[in-house]
Design an enzyme around this catalytic site. Structure first.
Site, short mmCIF file in Angstrom:
data_model
loop_
_atom_site.label_atom_id
_atom_site.label_comp_id
_atom_site.label_asym_id
_atom_site.label_seq_id
_atom_site.Cartn_x
_atom_site.Cartn_y
_atom_site.Cartn_z
N ASN A 72 -10.99 -2.43 -5.50
CA ASN A 72 -10.19 -1.45 -6.24
C ASN A 72 -10.81 -1.05 -7.59
O ASN A 72 -10.39 -0.07 -8.21
CB ASN A 72 -8.75 -1.95 -6.44
CG ASN A 72 -7.91 -1.91 -5.18
OD1 ASN A 72 -7.05 -2.77 -4.96
ND2 ASN A 72 -8.13 -0.93 -4.32
N ASP B 76 0.82 -1.21 0.00
CA ASP B 76 0.00 0.00 0.00
C ASP B 76 0.86 1.26 0.00
O ASP B 76 1.97 1.26 0.52
CB ASP B 76 -0.91 -0.02 1.24
CG ASP B 76 -2.04 0.99 1.14
OD1 ASP B 76 -2.42 1.36 0.01
OD2 ASP B 76 -2.54 1.42 2.20
C1 IPE Z 1 -5.48 -2.69 -0.20
O1 IPE Z 1 -5.14 -1.35 -0.33
C2 IPE Z 1 -5.44 -3.36 -1.55
C3 IPE Z 1 -4.13 -3.51 -2.16
C4 IPE Z 1 -2.99 -3.15 -1.65
C5 IPE Z 1 -4.14 -4.16 -3.44
P1 IPE Z 1 -6.25 -0.22 -0.52
O2 IPE Z 1 -5.51 1.05 -0.69
O3 IPE Z 1 -7.20 -0.60 -1.59
O4 IPE Z 1 -7.03 -0.27 0.88
P2 IPE Z 1 -7.87 0.86 1.62
O5 IPE Z 1 -8.86 1.38 0.62
O6 IPE Z 1 -6.90 1.91 2.04
O7 IPE Z 1 -8.48 0.15 2.78
C1 IPE Z 2 -1.57 0.24 -3.38
O1 IPE Z 2 -1.33 1.60 -3.40
C2 IPE Z 2 -1.80 -0.34 -4.76
C3 IPE Z 2 -3.18 -0.75 -5.04
C4 IPE Z 2 -4.18 -0.69 -4.21
C5 IPE Z 2 -3.44 -1.26 -6.36
P1 IPE Z 2 -2.52 2.64 -3.40
O2 IPE Z 2 -2.87 2.94 -4.83
O3 IPE Z 2 -3.64 2.18 -2.56
O4 IPE Z 2 -1.83 3.91 -2.76
P2 IPE Z 2 -2.46 4.89 -1.70
O5 IPE Z 2 -2.92 4.04 -0.56
O6 IPE Z 2 -3.58 5.60 -2.39
O7 IPE Z 2 -1.33 5.80 -1.33
MG MG Z 3 -4.09 2.39 -0.61
#
Ligand code: IPE
Ligand code: IPE
Ligand code: MG
Length: 243
Positions: free
Chosen positions: A68, A20
């Site tokens: 997502n 993340d």
């Molecule tokens: C969890 O991260 C999913 C992945 C890393 C693929 P998210 O960024 O989607 O989670 P939330 O929305 O912060 O809970």
């Molecule tokens: C994790 O990084 C990757 C996926 C969920 C695909 P994020 O895209 O959630 O990055 P933040 O949490 O918005 O910084």
């Molecule tokens: Mg995230």
């Protein structure tokens, strides 16, 4: 960085990572979010190599959740382009390191090209006998648990399973992670301290480590430090003996 060193005899066999913070990493640098995903992909290569070198048996990476899809279409389609970029570049090294690619999650819902890249990677590494690199793609734990429940219910209904025989092993074997060991260690980068629908059943006794760094800035040295942190925990599994 700590002075401690890794105990190579106590490497966690199964490690899961919620990768993340790609978007925030990019935003802080005034880059578009997709620049963070691109950088994040390079980190996948680095951490995979390190995990395999250290002797991890199963590395499960949360790459895309069932939630997502709510993101803007441009971001989703960029993320969906990454598996082919990643595997095109990295498959020879995976094979050299004897790493086998697997997935959990409903990959049938991915765009055709993404799915093709993933299917090819699975096929190309089919005979590798080292670390399993398990990508969670379009994965959601609640959906996985519902599907397991439906499978079990239909076996009861058609008479192939007795309701009193349903136990933890049968339930586990109906999950998509069937046959894989539960994570010893679950890591989440970005400083968020939540699970976001990842492996809810499987992490019942995992050690959870939340790391403040964003995924694109999490490197092999950080991963080693996380393993040292894991090795300093005392797992008890409900009992009294400190292992
Ligand atoms: C969890 O991260 C999913 C992945 C890393 C693929 P998210 O960024 O989607 O989670 P939330 O929305 O912060 O809970
Ligand atoms: C994790 O990084 C990757 C996926 C969920 C695909 P994020 O895209 O959630 O990055 P933040 O949490 O918005 O910084
Ligand atoms: Mg995230």
């Amino acid at each position: 960085m700590s002075e401690e060193t890794i105990d190579m005899n106590r490497i966690p066999a199964s490690v899961a990572i919620i990768m993340d913070g790609n978007g925030r990493w990019a935003k802080r640098r005034h880059f578009p979010r997709i620049a963070g995903h691109k950088r994040g992909m390079n980190v996948v290569e680095e951490i995979t190599t390190e995990a395999s070198d250290l002797g991890v048996k199963v590395l499960t990476l949360y790459a895309f959740s069932t939630e997502n899809w709510k993101r803007p279409e441009g971001e989703v389609s960029y993320i969906m382009s990454l598996p082919s970029t990643f595997f095109n570049k990295f498959i020879p090294k995976l094979i050299k390191n004897n790493v086998r690619v697997e997935t959990i999650g409903d990959i049938t819902k991915l765009p055709a090209k993404t799915r093709e890249a993933v299917d090819n990677a699975i096929e190309d590494t089919r005979n590798c006998t080292g670390m399993i690199l398990n990508f969670a793609l379009n994965y959601g734990s609640r959906l996985e648990i519902l599907n397991a429940t439906k499978n079990i219910a239909s076996k009861v209904k058609n008479g192939t399973l007795n309701i009193n025989d349903i136990d933890e092993d049968i339930f586990s074997n109906n999950l998509e992670t069937s046959g894989l060991p539960d994570p010893d260690l679950l890591i989440r980068t970005s400083g968020e301290e939540r699970i976001s629908n990842f492996l809810l059943w499987q992490i019942a006794y995992s050690e959870l480590v939340f790391v403040d760094k964003m995924w694109p800035e999490y490197h092999a040295e950080d991963f080693k430090q996380t393993i040292i942190d894991f090795q300093n925990r005392h797992r008890r599994f409900g009992g009294l003996v400190n292992k």
